[in-house]
Design a protein around this motif. Structure first.
Motif, PDB file in Angstrom:
ATOM      1  N   PHE A 188      48.917  35.990  38.980  1.00 21.81           N
ATOM      2  CA  PHE A 188      49.021  37.450  38.945  1.00 21.81           C
ATOM      3  C   PHE A 188      49.214  37.894  37.501  1.00 21.81           C
ATOM      4  CE2 PHE A 188      50.353  36.360  43.236  1.00 21.81           C
ATOM      5  CZ  PHE A 188      49.624  37.267  43.982  1.00 21.81           C
ATOM      6  N   THR A 189      48.756  39.094  37.173  1.00 20.47           N
ATOM      7  CA  THR A 189      49.024  39.611  35.833  1.00 20.47           C
ATOM      8  C   THR A 189      50.324  40.416  35.863  1.00 20.47           C
ATOM      9  OG1 THR A 189      47.730  41.576  36.259  1.00 20.47           O
ATOM     10  CG2 THR A 189      46.597  39.729  35.228  1.00 20.47           C
ATOM     11  N   VAL A 190      50.888  40.677  34.673  1.00 17.21           N
ATOM     12  CA  VAL A 190      52.184  41.364  34.628  1.00 17.21           C
ATOM     13  C   VAL A 190      52.143  42.727  35.266  1.00 17.21           C
ATOM     14  CG1 VAL A 190      54.127  41.510  33.065  1.00 17.21           C
ATOM     15  CG2 VAL A 190      51.889  40.879  32.177  1.00 17.21           C
ATOM     16  N   GLU A 191      51.023  43.417  35.053  1.00 19.36           N
ATOM     17  CA  GLU A 191      51.031  44.829  35.430  1.00 19.36           C
ATOM     18  C   GLU A 191      50.397  45.102  36.773  1.00 19.36           C
ATOM     19  OE1 GLU A 191      49.465  47.223  32.142  1.00 19.36           O
ATOM     20  OE2 GLU A 191      49.985  45.454  30.970  1.00 19.36           O
ATOM     21  N   GLU A 192      49.673  44.117  37.352  1.00 20.10           N
ATOM     22  CA  GLU A 192      48.908  44.489  38.536  1.00 20.10           C
ATOM     23  C   GLU A 192      49.818  44.823  39.701  1.00 20.10           C
ATOM     24  OE1 GLU A 192      46.760  40.575  38.968  1.00 20.10           O
ATOM     25  OE2 GLU A 192      46.834  41.213  41.045  1.00 20.10           O
ATOM     26  N   THR A 193      49.566  45.988  40.253  1.00 20.17           N
ATOM     27  CA  THR A 193      50.428  46.476  41.324  1.00 20.17           C
ATOM     28  C   THR A 193      49.732  46.254  42.657  1.00 20.17           C
ATOM     29  OG1 THR A 193      49.423  48.631  41.077  1.00 20.17           O
ATOM     30  CG2 THR A 193      51.463  48.240  39.886  1.00 20.17           C
ATOM     31  N   ASN A 194      50.513  46.126  43.698  1.00 18.84           N
ATOM     32  CA  ASN A 194      49.985  46.003  45.059  1.00 18.84           C
ATOM     33  C   ASN A 194      50.728  47.011  45.916  1.00 18.84           C
ATOM     34  OD1 ASN A 194      48.210  43.442  45.094  1.00 18.84           O
ATOM     35  ND2 ASN A 194      50.047  42.836  43.982  1.00 18.84           N
ATOM     36  N   PRO A 195      50.229  48.239  45.955  1.00 13.72           N
ATOM     37  CA  PRO A 195      50.995  49.318  46.595  1.00 13.72           C
ATOM     38  C   PRO A 195      51.443  48.980  48.016  1.00 13.72           C
ATOM     39  CG  PRO A 195      49.033  50.168  45.524  1.00 13.72           C
ATOM     40  CD  PRO A 195      48.937  48.682  45.456  1.00 13.72           C
ATOM     41  N   HIS A 240      42.915  37.188  38.305  1.00 16.31           N
ATOM     42  CA  HIS A 240      42.695  35.744  38.320  1.00 16.31           C
ATOM     43  C   HIS A 240      42.433  35.255  39.739  1.00 16.31           C
ATOM     44  CE1 HIS A 240      44.152  36.007  34.288  1.00 16.31           C
ATOM     45  NE2 HIS A 240      45.313  36.456  34.683  1.00 16.31           N
ATOM     46  N   THR A 241      41.453  35.864  40.403  1.00 18.00           N
ATOM     47  CA  THR A 241      41.213  35.516  41.800  1.00 18.00           C
ATOM     48  C   THR A 241      40.476  34.193  41.917  1.00 18.00           C
ATOM     49  OG1 THR A 241      40.715  37.850  41.938  1.00 18.00           O
ATOM     50  CG2 THR A 241      40.512  36.585  43.954  1.00 18.00           C
ATOM     51  N   ARG A 242      40.980  33.356  42.808  1.00 14.56           N
ATOM     52  CA  ARG A 242      40.221  32.157  43.178  1.00 14.56           C
ATOM     53  C   ARG A 242      39.649  32.415  44.560  1.00 14.56           C
ATOM     54  NH1 ARG A 242      44.312  27.207  42.429  1.00 14.56           N
ATOM     55  NH2 ARG A 242      45.766  28.668  43.405  1.00 14.56           N
ATOM     56  N   THR A 243      38.648  31.636  44.940  1.00 11.67           N
ATOM     57  CA  THR A 243      38.112  31.830  46.294  1.00 11.67           C
ATOM     58  C   THR A 243      38.382  30.585  47.130  1.00 11.67           C
ATOM     59  OG1 THR A 243      35.992  31.088  45.436  1.00 11.67           O
ATOM     60  CG2 THR A 243      36.306  33.457  45.688  1.00 11.67           C
ATOM     61  N   LEU A 244      38.426  30.813  48.427  1.00 12.24           N
ATOM     62  CA  LEU A 244      38.609  29.696  49.350  1.00 12.24           C
ATOM     63  C   LEU A 244      37.285  28.956  49.456  1.00 12.24           C
ATOM     64  CD1 LEU A 244      40.637  31.644  52.026  1.00 12.24           C
ATOM     65  CD2 LEU A 244      41.481  29.728  50.659  1.00 12.24           C
ATOM     66  N   PRO A 245      37.322  27.658  49.804  1.00 10.34           N
ATOM     67  CA  PRO A 245      36.069  26.882  49.883  1.00 10.34           C
ATOM     68  C   PRO A 245      35.067  27.536  50.841  1.00 10.34           C
ATOM     69  CG  PRO A 245      37.988  25.617  50.655  1.00 10.34           C
ATOM     70  CD  PRO A 245      38.504  26.843  50.021  1.00 10.34           C
TER      71      PRO A 245
END
Lengths: 305, 433
Positions: free
Chosen positions: B60-67, B83-88
């Motif tokens: 996660f980044t410092v500022e990213e919010t998840n309302p 920094h999203t990863r994806t599932l296989p």
């Protein structure tokens, strides 16, 4: 002695004057005014308020008026709260004094006790225990300790009310969180002082002439061991005053500190200055008392020459 | 180094070297000091590595919010935006997400899919419903109470004692529509607001909020890591400021003595009596709050003790032969101070500087706690503690104050232990026993 006190009082007034002037001009140099916030005021009303608080006059003239008021014991009006500053301060100060005073009292009593114990039983479990406690005590910021105590004793065990200040019991947790740092520091000072004093000749003499150990410790050694503690009380009270700003916020106490920060944010000039003056005056008086206490404890110090 | 020439200054240096070596040996024996040092090194590494840690570990980044994920307890999962990863892809293929089979994946389908995924994640017993036992064994905490029957009852609308996915919606909605729309937009090249099979790169992988989230749904661990940067930087830089002022002031007063000394130390005495922190507070309120100002303001009020210590050292050194020697060959006064006296007083100076670090960190935390120090988007442990301090927040979401608070307290404790150990090691005479 009287001459010394007079000299010190003179110095204190000079210091107070510097603080007041510095704060006044710093405050005035700041952008923004107490009237320029929130909603836009009607120009006529704004003009009227400006005139009423003399904000339309040159800064130096305002300064003159302010000093004139001070000499007459008038701290001015809070511009935002529309109430005399002296009344607001008088209402808030008992809370701050109570919490600060209790914190210092607690610190001095428990701190000297722990330090004494550690010093007399050097390199034993008592010593290590007390010194570890002291180390932890000087490392936990009071605004971290406060919430932990609330979580434990107010929210968890329900012994105290966590909502805010209502009655005397609500001052216990704030005083403890404020005082722990000083308890720890005083414990370290007392221990150090004790170790130094206990090896001196006059202690050996006292023991040699057969004075009971209890008297040696409490009448002869403790006096000397407490000297560093007494000289620390001056800076400590200054720092208790500043610390109370935070503690009042954590515990929701309507004391001076809460006022101060809000007022500074709102550019409420006279309220800010009033609080600074009261704090500084308290500090100056406390420092003077500490210095005088010093003569009582240490016969080698004399202010008469 | 010429060890056989006792007259050269190098001889002194060789002797000095072994003094430092001795000190090091003594220091290494002090277990508390070594543990303190280890913790400080760890925190410094964390602070330096913050960018890497947040992109590779916390994600996660410092500022990213998840309302929609405000005040979530530790262990809760969410989808990072940057920094999203994806599932296989073979386990979670396009067809599985595209529920209506129209050949496109919409934000809503993604959101529903991840809700299902989180539901299965919490359904430890594999019964297809969430039971009280599932909640107890869930890989995350539920704030407020450990009475799981009551938590369950709070969501159980039809009263059957278990939660199906609709009832558990508030618990499992880790990828709310707003975030899903954002995700789709990132990958949507055609601009039709949905993903075709070749635009679809995979289902975003949920990451764990290891220490929970704050009131804006930001990852607390990430913020604590970035906060370490500011807290430690202030500790270091403000100490440097106080070091330079204090050493110069004290050394000059001590060396020149007489009236210079009287005036300079009287000034220090007067400053001692000022409730300077109020002036700092005033300054911070009034002027634009920048990190630089914090360094300078704190440093500028913390040099008093340092100047007293240096003055004392200089006074005790200045009548020794090597100073007389330097004078006799015509070395100017200031050069004697900085070339000869200060290096010889370095031991106590270093010790005191080490003990200044926790003191100034505490002051920064104090200012930030009042909301007067570090300003968003930057953050420090003090300002994190400030966010966790309001009574309502503190009691319900205690991790918000406990995490930054204990990081701060442990760091200060380590610095104090290390400083004390250093003092005992460098100058056993100063030891108070």
């Amino acid at each position: 002695m009287i001459q010394y006190i007079a000299l010190r009082l003179g110095q204190s007034i000079a210091v107070l004057f510097i603080i007041i002037s510095l704060s006044f001009f710093v405050m005035k140099a700041a952008p923004g005014s107490p009237l320029s916030q929130d909603r836009q005021l009607d120009p006529d009303i704004e003009q009227m308020l400006m005139e009423r608080y003399r904000l339309d006059q040159p800064v130096i003239v305002q300064y003159g008026w302010y000093l004139r008021g001070l000499v007459r014991g008038d701290l001015g009006q809070s511009i935002r709260q529309h109430a005399p500053v002296s009344e607001m301060v008088a209402e808030a100060i008992p809370y701050s004094l109570l919490i600060g005073g209790q914190a210092l009292l607690f610190a001095v009593l428990l701190g000297t006790l722990l330090g004494l114990l550690a010093g007399l039983k050097q390199n034993t479990g008592w010593d290590y225990g007390a010194m570890t406690f002291a180390m932890i005590g000087v490392s936990i910021p009071n605004f971290v300790l406060g919430p932990i105590l609330i979580l434990l004793f107010a929210a968890g065990l329900g012994w105290f009310n966590s909502g805010g200040y209502e009655a005397w019991p609500d001052s216990i947790l704030p005083s403890v969180s404020l005082g722990l740092f000083y308890t720890a520091y005083i414990a370290r000072l007392t221990r150090g002082g004790m170790l130094e004093v206990i090896r001196q000749d006059f202690i050996r003499t006292a023991r040699a002439k057969g004075v009971v150990e209890r008297l040696v410790v409490f009448r002869h050694a403790l006096r000397g061991a407490l000297l560093p503690v007494v000289s620390y009380l001056g800076p400590a009270s200054a720092s208790v005053l500043t610390g109370s700003v935070v503690i009042e916020k954590v515990f929701n106490v309507p004391g001076l500190g809460t006022f101060f920060v809000d007022a500074a944010f709102n550019r409420d000039y006279f309220l800010v200055l009033g609080v600074i003056i009261v704090y500084s005056a308290l500090l100056v008086v406390l420092n003077l008392i500490v210095d005088l206490l010093y003569t009582v404890l240490d016969p080698r110090v004399s202010y008469d020459d | 180094m010429t060890e056989h020439n006792p007259d050269s200054p190098a001889h002194d240096e060789a002797a000095g070297h072994s003094l430092w070596k001795d000190a090091l040996k003594r220091l290494m024996k002090n277990r508390a000091a070594v543990a303190g040092l280890a913790f400080i090194v760890l925190m410094s590494a964390m602070a330096l590595g913050a960018p890497v840690l947040s992109s590779q570990v916390t994600r996660f980044t410092v500022e990213e919010t998840n309302p929609c994920l405000r005040y979530q307890p530790p262990g809760m999962r969410g989808i990072p935006r940057v920094h999203t990863r994806t599932l296989p892809l073979d386990e979670h293929p396009f067809e599985a997400v595209d529920r209506d089979g129209d050949g496109f994946v919409t934000a809503e389908e993604l959101s529903v899919y991840l809700r299902q995924l989180e539901f299965e994640h919490l359904d430890v017993s594999g019964t297809g419903t969430l039971t009280e036992d599932d909640l107890r064994r869930a890989p995350r905490a539920f704030p407020g109470t450990s009475d799981y029957a009551r938590i369950l009852a709070g969501y159980d609308r039809n009263g059957d004692g278990v939660l199906d996915i609709d009832e558990a919606e508030l618990i499992v909605d880790i990828f709310p529509m707003s975030a899903a729309i954002f995700y789709v937009r990132q990958h949507d090249r055609t601009g039709d607001g949905r993903l075709s099979p070749d635009e679809f790169v995979g289902v975003p992988r949920p990451e764990v909020f290891r220490l929970g989230t704050d009131g804006l749904g930001r990852d607390l661990l990430t913020r604590a890591i970035w906060g370490a940067r500011i807290s430690l930087a202030v500790g270091l830089l403000a100490t440097l400021v106080s070091f330079f002022i204090g050493v110069t002031w004290g050394a000059i007063a001590g060396f020149f003595g007489g009236r210079v000394d009287t005036v300079m130390m009287r000034f220090v005495d007067i400053l001692y009596g000022l409730p300077y922190l109020f002036l700092v507070i005033l300054l911070m309120v009034i002027f634009e709050q920048s990190i630089l100002l914090i360094f300078i303001a704190i440093g500028a009020v913390s040099w008093l003790d340092m100047s007293r210590i240096v003055r004392g050292q200089v006074i005790s050194l200045k009548n020794q032969e090597f100073v007389l020697a330097a004078r006799s060959i015509g070395t100017p006064g200031l050069e004697i101070v900085f070339r000869h006296l200060i290096p010889n007083a370095l031991g106590p100076i270093i010790v005191y500087a080490t003990l200044t670090v926790p003191a100034v960190m505490l002051q920064e935390a104090f200012l930030s706690f009042l909301g007067l120090g570090v300003q968003p988007p930057q953050t420090s442990w003090g300002s994190l503690a400030n966010e966790g301090a309001p009574p309502g927040v503190m009691v319900n979401y205690p991790w918000l104050i406990l995490v930054p608070g204990s990081l701060l307290a442990l760091t200060l404790l380590s610095l104090n232990f290390f400083g004390d150990g250093l003092r005992d090691a460098l100058d056993p005479r100063m030891r108070k026993d």
